[in-house]
Design an enzyme around this catalytic site. Structure first.
Site, PDB file in Angstrom:
ATOM      1  CG  ASP A  11      -1.718   1.208   1.410  1.00  0.00           C
ATOM      2  OD1 ASP A  11      -2.469   1.554   0.487  1.00  0.00           O
ATOM      3  OD2 ASP A  11      -1.602   1.856   2.473  1.00  0.00           O
ATOM      4  CG  ASP A  13      -2.165   7.613  -0.254  1.00  0.00           C
ATOM      5  OD1 ASP A  13      -1.126   8.234  -0.532  1.00  0.00           O
ATOM      6  OD2 ASP A  13      -3.185   7.623  -0.988  1.00  0.00           O
TER       7      ASP A  13
END
Length: 238
Positions: A11, A13
């Site tokens: 991932d 953010d």
């Protein structure tokens, strides 16, 4: 069990950088641009008002929930039109916002950890957001990216994790997904059959998940609960 892991998905953010300061700065830059090029819109739609409108747009367009770019463009067009400005200004306005949105500040562990991890595993970005690897400076560490927008569906849907595994040419059991969000990253990845690493940074203002890292209700597989990516590199022998 770590010997079965041959690739990682990460991932972006709030896993590699704090996203809220980035978005707030980009919103401020957008407001400055609107004051110069669409003053009526800037007067009628400050940041909170634009955020509320974007929420309304999202509720009216649930089929676009995976496409944050499309939702922002629709929001800008509606705001411009409502204020009497030219809706065609939405595209250049978004371009200004999007450029600033890519100016992220990595967490301190990210660069040394990615150097170690990328030397051992192919790394693939897997994000619901619209950050771009090249613009954020991450491209040298990654073999590619799968986003909610490119896939047509967002995490925690199993299909986006399957698309990531296909991109890596790996089975789900060969891939570990690394992320900060319990539901989107951990639950979604484990339902798709991936191993998982849940990053809960001590400095983060909000930990999105249960107090425990217990994942016993998910399919069998390696699940790690870590403070940062350097600890992950240590755990995987990178």
């Amino acid at each position: 069990m770590t010997m079965t892991i041959t690739a990682l998905t990460l991932d972006l953010d709030d896993t590699l950088w704090p996203v809220m300061p980035t978005l707030l700065r980009a919103e401020a830059v957008l407001q400055d641009w609107l004051r110069a090029h669409a003053p009526a819109t800037a007067a009628a739609f400050d940041v909170p008002t634009l955020q509320r409108l974007r929420g309304e747009v999202g509720r009216r367009h649930p089929a676009l929930a995976h496409d944050l770019t499309a939702l922002r463009l629709i929001t800008l067009r509606e705001a411009l039109a409502a204020a009497g400005d030219d809706p065609a200004l939405a595209e250049p306005a978004f371009t200004v916002f999007f450029a600033e949105r890519q100016r992220v500040q990595w967490y301190g562990d990210v660069r040394p950890a990615l150097e170690r991890l990328a030397a051992r595993f192919p790394l693939l970005a897997l994000s619901n957001g619209n950050a771009e690897l090249a613009a954020t400076g991450l491209a040298p560490y990654f073999v590619g990216a799968v986003s909610a927008r490119s896939c047509g569906v967002a995490k925690p849907a199993v299909r986006i994790f399957e698309a990531a595994c296909a991109e890596l040419r790996c089975t789900a059991g060969q891939v570990m997904h690394v992320g900060d969000d319990w539901t989107l990253d951990v639950v979604g990845a484990r339902r798709a059959g991936l191993h998982t690493a849940w990053i809960r940074r001590p400095e983060a203002a909000l930990h999105r998940g249960p107090a425990s890292a217990d994942a016993d209700d998910a399919p069998a597989g390696l699940h790690l609960h870590l403070d940062d990516l350097l600890v992950l590199a240590d755990a995987l022998g990178a």
